[in-house]
Design an enzyme around this catalytic site. Structure first.
Site, short mmCIF file in Angstrom:
data_model
loop_
_atom_site.label_atom_id
_atom_site.label_comp_id
_atom_site.label_asym_id
_atom_site.label_seq_id
_atom_site.Cartn_x
_atom_site.Cartn_y
_atom_site.Cartn_z
N ASP A 151 -2.00 18.89 -5.11
CA ASP A 151 -0.86 18.76 -6.02
C ASP A 151 0.24 19.66 -5.47
O ASP A 151 -0.04 20.69 -4.87
CB ASP A 151 -1.22 19.20 -7.44
CG ASP A 151 -0.26 18.63 -8.48
OD1 ASP A 151 -0.74 17.92 -9.38
OD2 ASP A 151 0.96 18.87 -8.40
N CYS A 197 -7.38 -4.00 -3.58
CA CYS A 197 -6.81 -2.68 -3.29
C CYS A 197 -5.52 -2.55 -4.09
O CYS A 197 -5.09 -3.50 -4.75
CB CYS A 197 -6.58 -2.47 -1.79
SG CYS A 197 -4.98 -2.98 -1.13
N CYS A 214 12.38 9.98 -19.53
CA CYS A 214 11.72 9.28 -18.43
C CYS A 214 10.33 8.86 -18.87
O CYS A 214 9.90 7.75 -18.66
CB CYS A 214 11.57 10.21 -17.24
SG CYS A 214 12.83 10.00 -16.01
N CYS A 271 -6.54 -3.32 4.75
CA CYS A 271 -7.25 -4.00 3.66
C CYS A 271 -7.85 -5.29 4.20
O CYS A 271 -9.00 -5.62 3.91
CB CYS A 271 -6.30 -4.28 2.49
SG CYS A 271 -7.05 -5.24 1.15
#
Lengths: 405, 168
Positions: A101, A222, A246, A304
Site C-alpha cells: 500500500d 480474468c 467521490c 490470459c
C-alpha cells in the site's frame, strides 16, 4: 530559599513516582506480548490462541488446520477491506503476509475498522504491521510502501509475488483489496503473466454493495476478460446524489466483504467446502448472487490467452472424471435389471445457459463494449491525422516541439 | 453523456494506433510518438480556437508527465500544476491526472490530488483502447473537471486568484 528547595524536593518526588508508575504500566504492557509458539496445539486451555481454530479439525470441518502456517498470502491495498483481511488472516495464524500500500492512515479512515486515530500519519503498511505483530507474533510480515501500478515498482511487485513466499517460494494467493480499476488491472496483468491465482474484492462507491471474484488464470474469467461486474443495488443513478463526493464507505459492507474474502481464502488453502468464482452482496436487499465465470477467448490480455490455451491442453490430457464438483458420493447401483436410465428433461433454452452462462440475477456489467460502428460515430476516424504519424520524426524532436508550444 | 462541443473537440484530436505500454520497450517508443503528435495537434487546435488551456511535457521515457493547466473564470486566470504517471497497464487504463495543490480542497479528488472522473469517463476510455491517448484524457477528463470544479471552488473562496499567475 528554603521554601524553594522544599518545593523542588517535592516536585522531584512526584516526578519519580510518576516515572515508576509509567515504568510499571510499560512492563505490564510488554509482559502481555506473548512469545512465539512453535507448533499449533489443539489443547483447550485459556492460554492457547489456536485452540478454537484447531477445534475445526476435531469437528471434521478442516482436516489439516495447522497447514495454514505453510502458506503465504499477499494483500494488495491495506484499506477498509485489506486491513481487516490482514487481521483475520493474522488471527488465523497464516504463515506469512506480504502487504502492499502507498497510502497513509488519516482521520477520514476512522469510519472503517482496524486503524486507530493515534496511527494517523503513519504509512498504512507500517501501522498494520505494528498492530498485527502484536496480535500474533507467529506470523511473518513483509511490507512494501509503494504504488504497484508505477513503472519503476511493478517489476519488484511481480518479483515478490514470484518469490516472496516462505522459503522463497511463490506466494500461495494474492488478495486484491484495492479501491481503483488501475491497480486491479495491474494485479491482473501480473497474475496472468506469472500464472498466479488471486481473488479480487471490491465495495461499490455508494457503500451498499460489494463482491469477491476468484481468478485462476486460464480457468476462470480474468479481470480484463470483460467489463467489471457490478451488483445491481436497485438504486436509480438519477436519484443517487454525487455532488461534492467521490465515494462513501461503511465499516459494515467492508467487514462483510473482507469476511467473504478470507472465508474463501481459508477454504481454498485448507481445502474445505467449495470456492465460488463470484460472490456478490447487495446490502439494500440482503441478496447474495453467485456464479461461475468462464474466460473470454478474445481477451485483450495476451497472457490470459496463453493461460487459456494451457488449461485447455491440461483438460485434454487430464479429462475431468466426473462433471459434478459436489463431493457427495454418487449412489452406485450394482445391478439395473429393469434398465432404468435417467433422462435429461432440461429444456434446451436452460441448457444453453450452462455453456454460455448469462449473468446471475442481480448482476450487470459496469458498461457494455459497443460494436465497432458505434465507436466510429463517437469519434470520427480522421485519416489526415493518421498520415501525420507516418512522418519519420524522431522522439526527441517531437518532445521538444511539444515543450516549445 | 458527452456534450456536442466535447465531441467536436475529440473528433479533431488525432487517434492513436499502437497498443503498447511503458513495459513494451520498442513499441512504447512508437506509441509515445503517436501521443506527442496527438498532443501537439490538440494544443494547436486549442490555440486556434482561442481555448489554450494546458501545457505538458514528460521525462525522457515518457512515463512521467507534468506541466500547467489553467481555467479562466470571471476574466481571471487560475493556474495549477498538473502531473501524472503512465501506469504499467496503459493504455488499457487511462492515466490518473492529478492537481496536487488542490489535494484536500475538494471532495472530488482521490488521495494525492487525483481528480475524480465521471462515471462516463472509464467506459468511454475502455471502449476506445488503444485509440485514445493522453490528449483525450485531458479533453475528456481534466477539461470538464476544471469547468465544474474551479468556479465552485472560487465561489466558496477555497481558491483565490494569484496576481502573478495572471500574466501569460
Amino acid at each position: 530559599m528554603a521554601n524553594q528547595t522544599a518545593s523542588l524536593i517535592e516536585e522531584n518526588q512526584q516526578l519519580k513516582a510518576k516515572i515508576q508508575e509509567l515504568e510499571d504500566a510499560l512492563a505490564k504492557k510488554s509482559a502481555q506480548h506473548r512469545v512465539k509458539i512453535t507448533t499449533m496445539s489443539s489443547e483447550v486451555v485459556d492460554s492457547n490462541p489456536y485452540s478454537r481454530l484447531m477445534a475445526l479439525k476435531r469437528m471434521g470441518i478442516v482436516k489439516n488446520y495447522e497447514d495454514i502456517r505453510h502458506y503465504t498470502v499477499a494483500i494488495v491495498g491495506v484499506g477498509g477491506v485489506g486491513s481487516v483481511t490482514a487481521e483475520m488472516l493474522t488471527r488465523c495464524g497464516i504463515g506469512k503476509l506480504i502487504l502492499f500500500d502507498y497510502d497513509k492512515v488519516e482521520l477520514a479512515n476512522m469510519n472503517r475498522l482496524f486503524f486507530r486515530p493515534d496511527q494517523s500519519g503513519m504509512s498504512k503498511v507500517e501501522a498494520s504491521e505494528a498492530t498485527l505483530r502484536d496480535i500474533n507474533p507467529d506470523v511473518e510480515f513483509e511490507t512494501h510502501n509503494y504504488n504497484i501500478t508505477k513503472v519503476d515498482k511493478y517489476d519488484h511487485f511481480v518479483g515478490r509475488i514470484k518469490s516472496g513466499g516462505l522459503q522463497g517460494k511463490p506466494v500461495d494467493l494474492v488478495l486484491s483489496c484495492v479501491d481503483n480499476f488501475e491497480a486491479r488491472m495491474a494485479i491482473n496483468m501480473a497474475c496472468n503473466e506469472i500464472n498466479q491465482m488471486w481473488i479480487e474484492s471490491g465495495v461499490s462507491e455508494n457503500a451498499v454493495s460489494g463482491h469477491i471474484q476468484v481468478v485462476i488464470p486460464g480457468q476462470t474469467s480474468c479481470f480484463a476478460c470483460a467489463p467489471p461486474l457490478v451488483v445491481a443495488d436497485n438504486i436509480d443513478e438519477k436519484t443517487l446524489k454525487r455532488e461534492g463526493v467521490c465515494a462513501a464507505s461503511l465499516p459494515t459492507t467492508m467487514g462483510i466483504v473482507a469476511g467473504f474474502l478470507v472465508q474463501n481464502t481459508l477454504k481454498h488453502l485448507l481445502q474445505f467446502g467449495s470456492v465460488t468464482h463470484y460472490l456478490g452482496y447487495n446490502a439494500m436487499k440482503d441478496y447474495f448472487p453467485t456464479m461461475a465465470l468462464k474466460p473470454n477467448p478474445h481477451c485483450d490480455d495476451s497472457f490470459c490467452l496463453i493461460r487459456q490455451e494451457e488449461y485447455q491442453q491440461y483438460l485434454a490430457e487430464n479429462p475431468p472424471e466426473a462433471e459434478s464438483e459436489d463431493p457427495t458420493e454418487d449412489v452406485v447401483h450394482e445391478s439395473n435389471e429393469w434398465g432404468i436410465t435417467l433422462v435429461d428433461e432440461t429444456p434446451e433454452s436452460e441448457k444453453k445457459e450452462e455453456l454460455d452462462p448469462d449473468l446471475a440475477k442481480g448482476l450487470a456489467r459496469a458498461y457494455d463494449m459497443p460494436s465497432v460502428e458505434q465507436v466510429r460515430i463517437l469519434v470520427k476516424d480522421s485519416t489526415e491525422s493518421q498520415q501525420e504519424t507516418e512522418e519519420p520524426v524522431s522522439l526527441e524532436e517531437l518532445q521538444s516541439r511539444l515543450k516549445g508550444l | 453523456m458527452v456534450d456536442e462541443a466535447t465531441k467536436r473537440t475529440l473528433a479533431a484530436i488525432p487517434l492513436l494506433k499502437t497498443r503498447a505500454g511503458p513495459r513494451d520497450k520498442d513499441q512504447w517508443v512508437g506509441r509515445l510518438k503517436e501521443e506527442l503528435v496527438s498532443l501537439i495537434k490538440y494544443v494547436e487546435n486549442n490555440k486556434k480556437q482561442d481555448n489554450d488551456w494546458f501545457r505538458l511535457e514528460s521525462n525522457k521515457e515518457g512515463t512521467r508527465w507534468f506541466g500547467k493547466c489553467w481555467y479562466v473564470h470571471n476574466l481571471l486566470k487560475y493556474e495549477f500544476d498538473v502531473e501524472f504517471d503512465i501506469p504499467v497497464t496503459y493504455p488499457g487504463t487511462a492515466p490518473e491526472i492529478a492537481l496536487p495543490e488542490l489535494d484536500g480542497k475538494t471532495a472530488k479528488m482521490y488521495r494525492g490530488g487525483k481528480i475524480c472522473l465521471t462515471d462516463h469517463f472509464k467506459p468511454l476510455w475502455a471502449r476506445n483502447v488503444p485509440k485514445f491517448g493522453i490528449a483525450h484524457a485531458m479533453a475528456l477528463g481534466l477539461g470538464p473537471w476544471l469547468a465544474v470544479e474551479i468556479p465552485d471552488l472560487v465561489e466558496k473562496g477555497i481558491i483565490v486568484h494569484k496576481e502573478k499567475t495572471s500574466s501569460e
